[in-house]
Design a protein around this motif. Structure first.
Motif, short mmCIF file in Angstrom:
data_model
loop_
_atom_site.label_atom_id
_atom_site.label_comp_id
_atom_site.label_asym_id
_atom_site.label_seq_id
_atom_site.Cartn_x
_atom_site.Cartn_y
_atom_site.Cartn_z
N GLY A 61 27.83 41.37 40.96
CA GLY A 61 26.84 42.44 41.06
C GLY A 61 26.83 43.27 39.80
O GLY A 61 27.29 44.42 39.81
N ALA A 62 26.33 42.71 38.72
CA ALA A 62 26.39 43.35 37.40
C ALA A 62 25.75 44.74 37.37
O ALA A 62 26.20 45.61 36.63
N GLU A 63 24.72 44.97 38.16
CA GLU A 63 24.08 46.27 38.17
C GLU A 63 24.91 47.29 38.94
O GLU A 63 24.82 48.49 38.68
N ALA A 64 25.71 46.83 39.89
CA ALA A 64 26.45 47.73 40.76
C ALA A 64 27.87 48.01 40.28
O ALA A 64 28.39 49.10 40.53
N PHE A 65 28.51 47.08 39.60
CA PHE A 65 29.92 47.21 39.22
C PHE A 65 30.07 47.09 37.70
O PHE A 65 29.71 46.06 37.13
N THR A 66 30.62 48.13 37.08
CA THR A 66 30.87 48.10 35.64
C THR A 66 32.25 48.72 35.37
O THR A 66 32.67 49.64 36.08
N PRO A 67 32.93 48.23 34.35
CA PRO A 67 34.24 48.81 34.01
C PRO A 67 34.10 50.28 33.61
O PRO A 67 33.14 50.66 32.94
N VAL A 68 35.07 51.09 34.01
CA VAL A 68 35.17 52.46 33.54
C VAL A 68 35.43 52.40 32.04
O VAL A 68 36.08 51.47 31.55
N THR A 79 33.55 51.30 37.96
CA THR A 79 32.51 52.19 38.46
C THR A 79 31.60 51.42 39.40
O THR A 79 31.22 50.28 39.13
N VAL A 80 31.26 52.06 40.52
CA VAL A 80 30.31 51.51 41.48
C VAL A 80 29.07 52.37 41.44
O VAL A 80 29.13 53.58 41.68
N LEU A 90 30.33 45.93 48.50
CA LEU A 90 31.07 47.19 48.38
C LEU A 90 32.24 47.22 49.34
O LEU A 90 33.35 47.64 48.98
N ARG A 91 32.03 46.77 50.54
CA ARG A 91 33.13 46.73 51.53
C ARG A 91 34.27 45.86 51.01
O ARG A 91 35.44 46.24 51.07
N LYS A 92 33.95 44.71 50.43
CA LYS A 92 34.99 43.82 49.88
C LYS A 92 35.71 44.45 48.70
O LYS A 92 36.93 44.30 48.56
N ALA A 93 34.99 45.16 47.86
CA ALA A 93 35.61 45.82 46.70
C ALA A 93 36.57 46.92 47.17
O ALA A 93 37.68 47.05 46.65
N LEU A 94 36.16 47.70 48.17
CA LEU A 94 37.05 48.73 48.71
C LEU A 94 38.28 48.11 49.37
O LEU A 94 39.39 48.62 49.21
N GLN A 95 38.09 47.02 50.08
CA GLN A 95 39.24 46.35 50.70
C GLN A 95 40.21 45.83 49.64
O GLN A 95 41.42 45.97 49.79
#
Length: 108
Positions: A61-68, A79-80, A90-95
């Motif tokens: 998800g290149a638009e949603a997840f980028t390195p700080v 960054t989300v 998002l649920r998987k990233a939080l888990q």
């Protein structure tokens, strides 16, 4: 996704507590931060991933997840962008962030 969705997903994870750090909400397990809200601004959040997980989520998800920016980002802080994040991703990233931080006794 909204900040409230992010909060709900984070707080659903075992033994997660909401606190505050540097004037924005954070989410902790065993006293250690695994995610924050409103960083770097109110439209974003942050999850503490491994560099490998960061690569996977950024690719997925290149638009949603980028390195700080900076060293934290190179270590996996991600960054989300909430408005474009997909619910299940998002649920998987939080888990993943929670599992990276939780004590072994919770990882069953």
């Amino acid at each position: 996704m909204t900040a409230n969705d992010f909060r709900k997903f984070a707080l659903a994870l075992p033994e997660t507590e909401e606190s505050s750090h540097m004037d924005h909400p954070d989410f902790r397990v065993a006293g250690k931060i695994f995610a924050t809200l409103a960083y770097p601004d109110k439209s974003c959040a942050m999850v503490k991933l491994t560099p490998e997980q960061q690569h996977y989520f950024s690719k997925e998800g290149a638009e949603a997840f980028t390195p700080v920016n900076g060293a934290w980002g190179r270590r996996g802080a991600t960054t989300v962008h909430l408005k474009v994040a997909k619910r299940e991703t998002l649920r998987k990233a939080l888990q993943a962030a929670w599992r990276n931080t939780a004590p072994k006794r919770l990882l069953v």
